[in-house]
Motif scaffolding. Structure first.
Motif, short mmCIF file in Angstrom:
data_model
loop_
_atom_site.label_atom_id
_atom_site.label_comp_id
_atom_site.label_asym_id
_atom_site.label_seq_id
_atom_site.Cartn_x
_atom_site.Cartn_y
_atom_site.Cartn_z
N ARG A 165 0.84 -1.20 0.00
CA ARG A 165 0.00 0.00 0.00
C ARG A 165 0.88 1.25 0.00
N TRP A 166 0.33 2.30 -0.63
CA TRP A 166 0.98 3.61 -0.60
C TRP A 166 0.50 4.39 0.61
N TYR A 167 1.41 5.09 1.27
CA TYR A 167 1.04 5.89 2.44
C TYR A 167 1.60 7.30 2.29
N SER A 168 0.91 8.24 2.94
CA SER A 168 1.41 9.62 3.00
C SER A 168 0.89 10.27 4.27
N SER A 169 1.38 11.45 4.56
CA SER A 169 0.82 12.27 5.63
C SER A 169 -0.57 12.73 5.22
N PRO A 170 -1.49 12.91 6.18
CA PRO A 170 -2.83 13.41 5.82
C PRO A 170 -2.79 14.77 5.12
N THR A 171 -1.74 15.53 5.37
CA THR A 171 -1.67 16.89 4.78
C THR A 171 -0.85 16.93 3.49
N TRP A 172 -0.30 15.80 3.09
CA TRP A 172 0.54 15.79 1.89
C TRP A 172 -0.32 15.95 0.65
N THR A 173 0.10 16.73 -0.29
CA THR A 173 -0.65 16.95 -1.54
C THR A 173 0.19 16.52 -2.73
N THR A 174 -0.50 16.08 -3.77
CA THR A 174 0.19 15.64 -4.98
C THR A 174 0.90 16.82 -5.64
N PRO A 175 2.03 16.58 -6.26
CA PRO A 175 2.78 17.68 -6.88
C PRO A 175 2.08 18.23 -8.13
N GLU A 176 2.41 19.44 -8.48
CA GLU A 176 1.88 20.06 -9.69
C GLU A 176 2.44 19.34 -10.91
N PRO A 177 1.72 19.41 -12.05
CA PRO A 177 2.22 18.79 -13.28
C PRO A 177 3.65 19.26 -13.59
N GLY A 178 4.50 18.30 -13.90
CA GLY A 178 5.89 18.62 -14.20
C GLY A 178 6.81 18.60 -13.00
N GLU A 179 6.23 18.65 -11.81
CA GLU A 179 7.02 18.61 -10.58
C GLU A 179 7.31 17.15 -10.21
N PRO A 180 8.45 16.86 -9.60
CA PRO A 180 8.77 15.47 -9.23
C PRO A 180 7.95 14.99 -8.04
N TRP A 181 7.71 13.70 -8.02
CA TRP A 181 7.06 13.07 -6.88
C TRP A 181 8.13 12.69 -5.87
N SER A 182 7.85 12.99 -4.61
CA SER A 182 8.82 12.71 -3.54
C SER A 182 8.54 11.34 -2.93
N LEU A 183 9.58 10.53 -2.85
CA LEU A 183 9.46 9.18 -2.31
C LEU A 183 10.29 9.06 -1.04
N VAL A 184 9.69 8.49 0.01
CA VAL A 184 10.41 8.14 1.23
C VAL A 184 10.65 6.63 1.17
N ALA A 185 11.90 6.21 1.30
CA ALA A 185 12.22 4.81 1.06
C ALA A 185 13.32 4.32 1.99
N PHE A 186 13.50 3.00 1.98
CA PHE A 186 14.63 2.39 2.68
C PHE A 186 15.90 2.63 1.86
N GLU A 187 17.03 2.65 2.56
CA GLU A 187 18.30 2.75 1.86
C GLU A 187 18.52 1.51 1.00
N GLU A 188 19.25 1.69 -0.08
CA GLU A 188 19.57 0.56 -0.94
C GLU A 188 20.53 -0.40 -0.24
N PRO A 189 20.51 -1.70 -0.58
CA PRO A 189 19.62 -2.35 -1.54
C PRO A 189 18.25 -2.62 -0.94
N CYS A 190 17.19 -2.42 -1.73
CA CYS A 190 15.84 -2.60 -1.20
C CYS A 190 14.88 -2.87 -2.36
N GLY A 191 14.26 -4.06 -2.34
CA GLY A 191 13.31 -4.42 -3.37
C GLY A 191 12.07 -3.54 -3.37
N LEU A 192 11.61 -3.12 -2.18
CA LEU A 192 10.44 -2.24 -2.10
C LEU A 192 10.72 -0.89 -2.75
N ARG A 193 11.90 -0.39 -2.54
CA ARG A 193 12.30 0.88 -3.15
C ARG A 193 12.25 0.77 -4.68
#
Length: 303
Positions: A165-193
């Protein structure tokens, strides 16, 4: 020559043979390597025989060592069978590992199953990343562990599948068109990442890793702080302070496998595998995988 042999020293000798070396045997025996070497020296002194010789950088059994090893296996087998017939419980420690993602749900079930099957045994738990746990099982410091296998190519037994499942903060908003999506992830190596980056990129989204951590708590802290979205498996429940995102690409499930160290008591291995299967069979929102007859052999490289 000695008139008797110390059973624990004989167990050390067998552990060295089964584990393929002194360092792994020390981990399995839960002793330091100097203590393990001392066991060998005492055996050699008592038997007046050299049991090991150098073979390059390694140590190998001498012909005398091979003969003593065969006798050690026989003595231990006879001793342990006598103890079983006399119903004398051995006080051992079983070390159980679990990925952080499943620990809260899986470990209570495992504790109950092990205590019921082995009432005289102490259980100790190690919680961490799958890569670290796989390494610990390989070294023999953890008896068995439940690890993630997003690629489906891991070692051990398939136990079940956890929904991603994808999770975010309740206040997080999707980026504007053309803006990058921010990902919070485990350090590599990581299959989920890798799964998260691939899923977002497949829909034409530009992605940047805005925060990374070696622990689940670190990833969750980044998500709660609004640093980005995270892709995580769910074994039931939802972490506090974050929400499930329904507007991101479906990523299916990730495998949960049980891996066991070489030489683990087959009864312990069967009990653990069965408990893992029962955990999934009583939770219809999760996916049960029927037992494999033979475990596979590749160590996972995942979160």
């Amino acid at each position: 020559m000695t008139n008797s042999l110390d059973l624990e020293h004989l167990r050390t000798l067998v552990a060295i043979a089964d584990c393929g070396g002194f360092s792994k045997a020390a981990a399995v025996r839960h002793v330091s390597q100097p203590a393990l070497s001392h066991h060998v020296r005492l055996l050699e002194k008592g038997l007046k025989r050299k049991l090991f010789e150098k073979d390059g950088r390694q140590m190998r059994f001498t012909p005398d060592g091979e003969r003593v090893l065969a006798e050690a296996r026989h003595i231990i087998e006879v001793h342990d069978e006598s103890m079983r017939r006399l119903k004398v419980a051995r006080r051992d420690t079983i070390v159980v590992g679990s990925t952080e993602h499943a620990a809260e749900q899986v470990l209570p079930e495992m504790m109950h199953a092990l205590r019921a099957a082995f009432p005289g045994v102490t259980t100790r738990f190690e919680i961490g990343r799958s890569t670290q746990l796989a390494d610990a099982v390989d070294k023999g410091t953890v008896d068995f562990a439940f690890v993630l296998d997003p690629r489906g190519r891991g070692s051990g037994y398939d136990v079940g599948r956890l929904p991603l499942r994808w999770y975010s903060s309740p206040t997080w908003t999707t980026p504007e068109p053309g803006e990058p999506w921010s990902l919070v992830a485990f350090e590599e190596p990581c299959g989920l990442r890798e799964r998260a980056l691939g899923a977002l990129a497949s829909e034409g989204r530009r992605v940047e890793v805005s925060a990374q951590s070696t622990t689940l708590e670190g990833v969750l802290a980044g998500v709660r702080a609004g640093l980005g979205v995270a892709l995580l498996p769910s074994a039931g429940g939802r972490p506090a302070g974050i929400v499930v995102r329904q507007d991101l690409p479906a990523t299916g499930t990730t495998g949960l496998r049980m891996i066991a160290r070489r030489g683990l008591d087959p009864e312990v291995e069967r009990t653990a595998h069965t408990a893992g299967q029962e955990f999934f069979s009583t939770r219809p929102h999760l996916h049960l995988v029927h037992p494999q007859a033979t475990p596979t052999e590749t160590i996972p490289n995942e979160a």
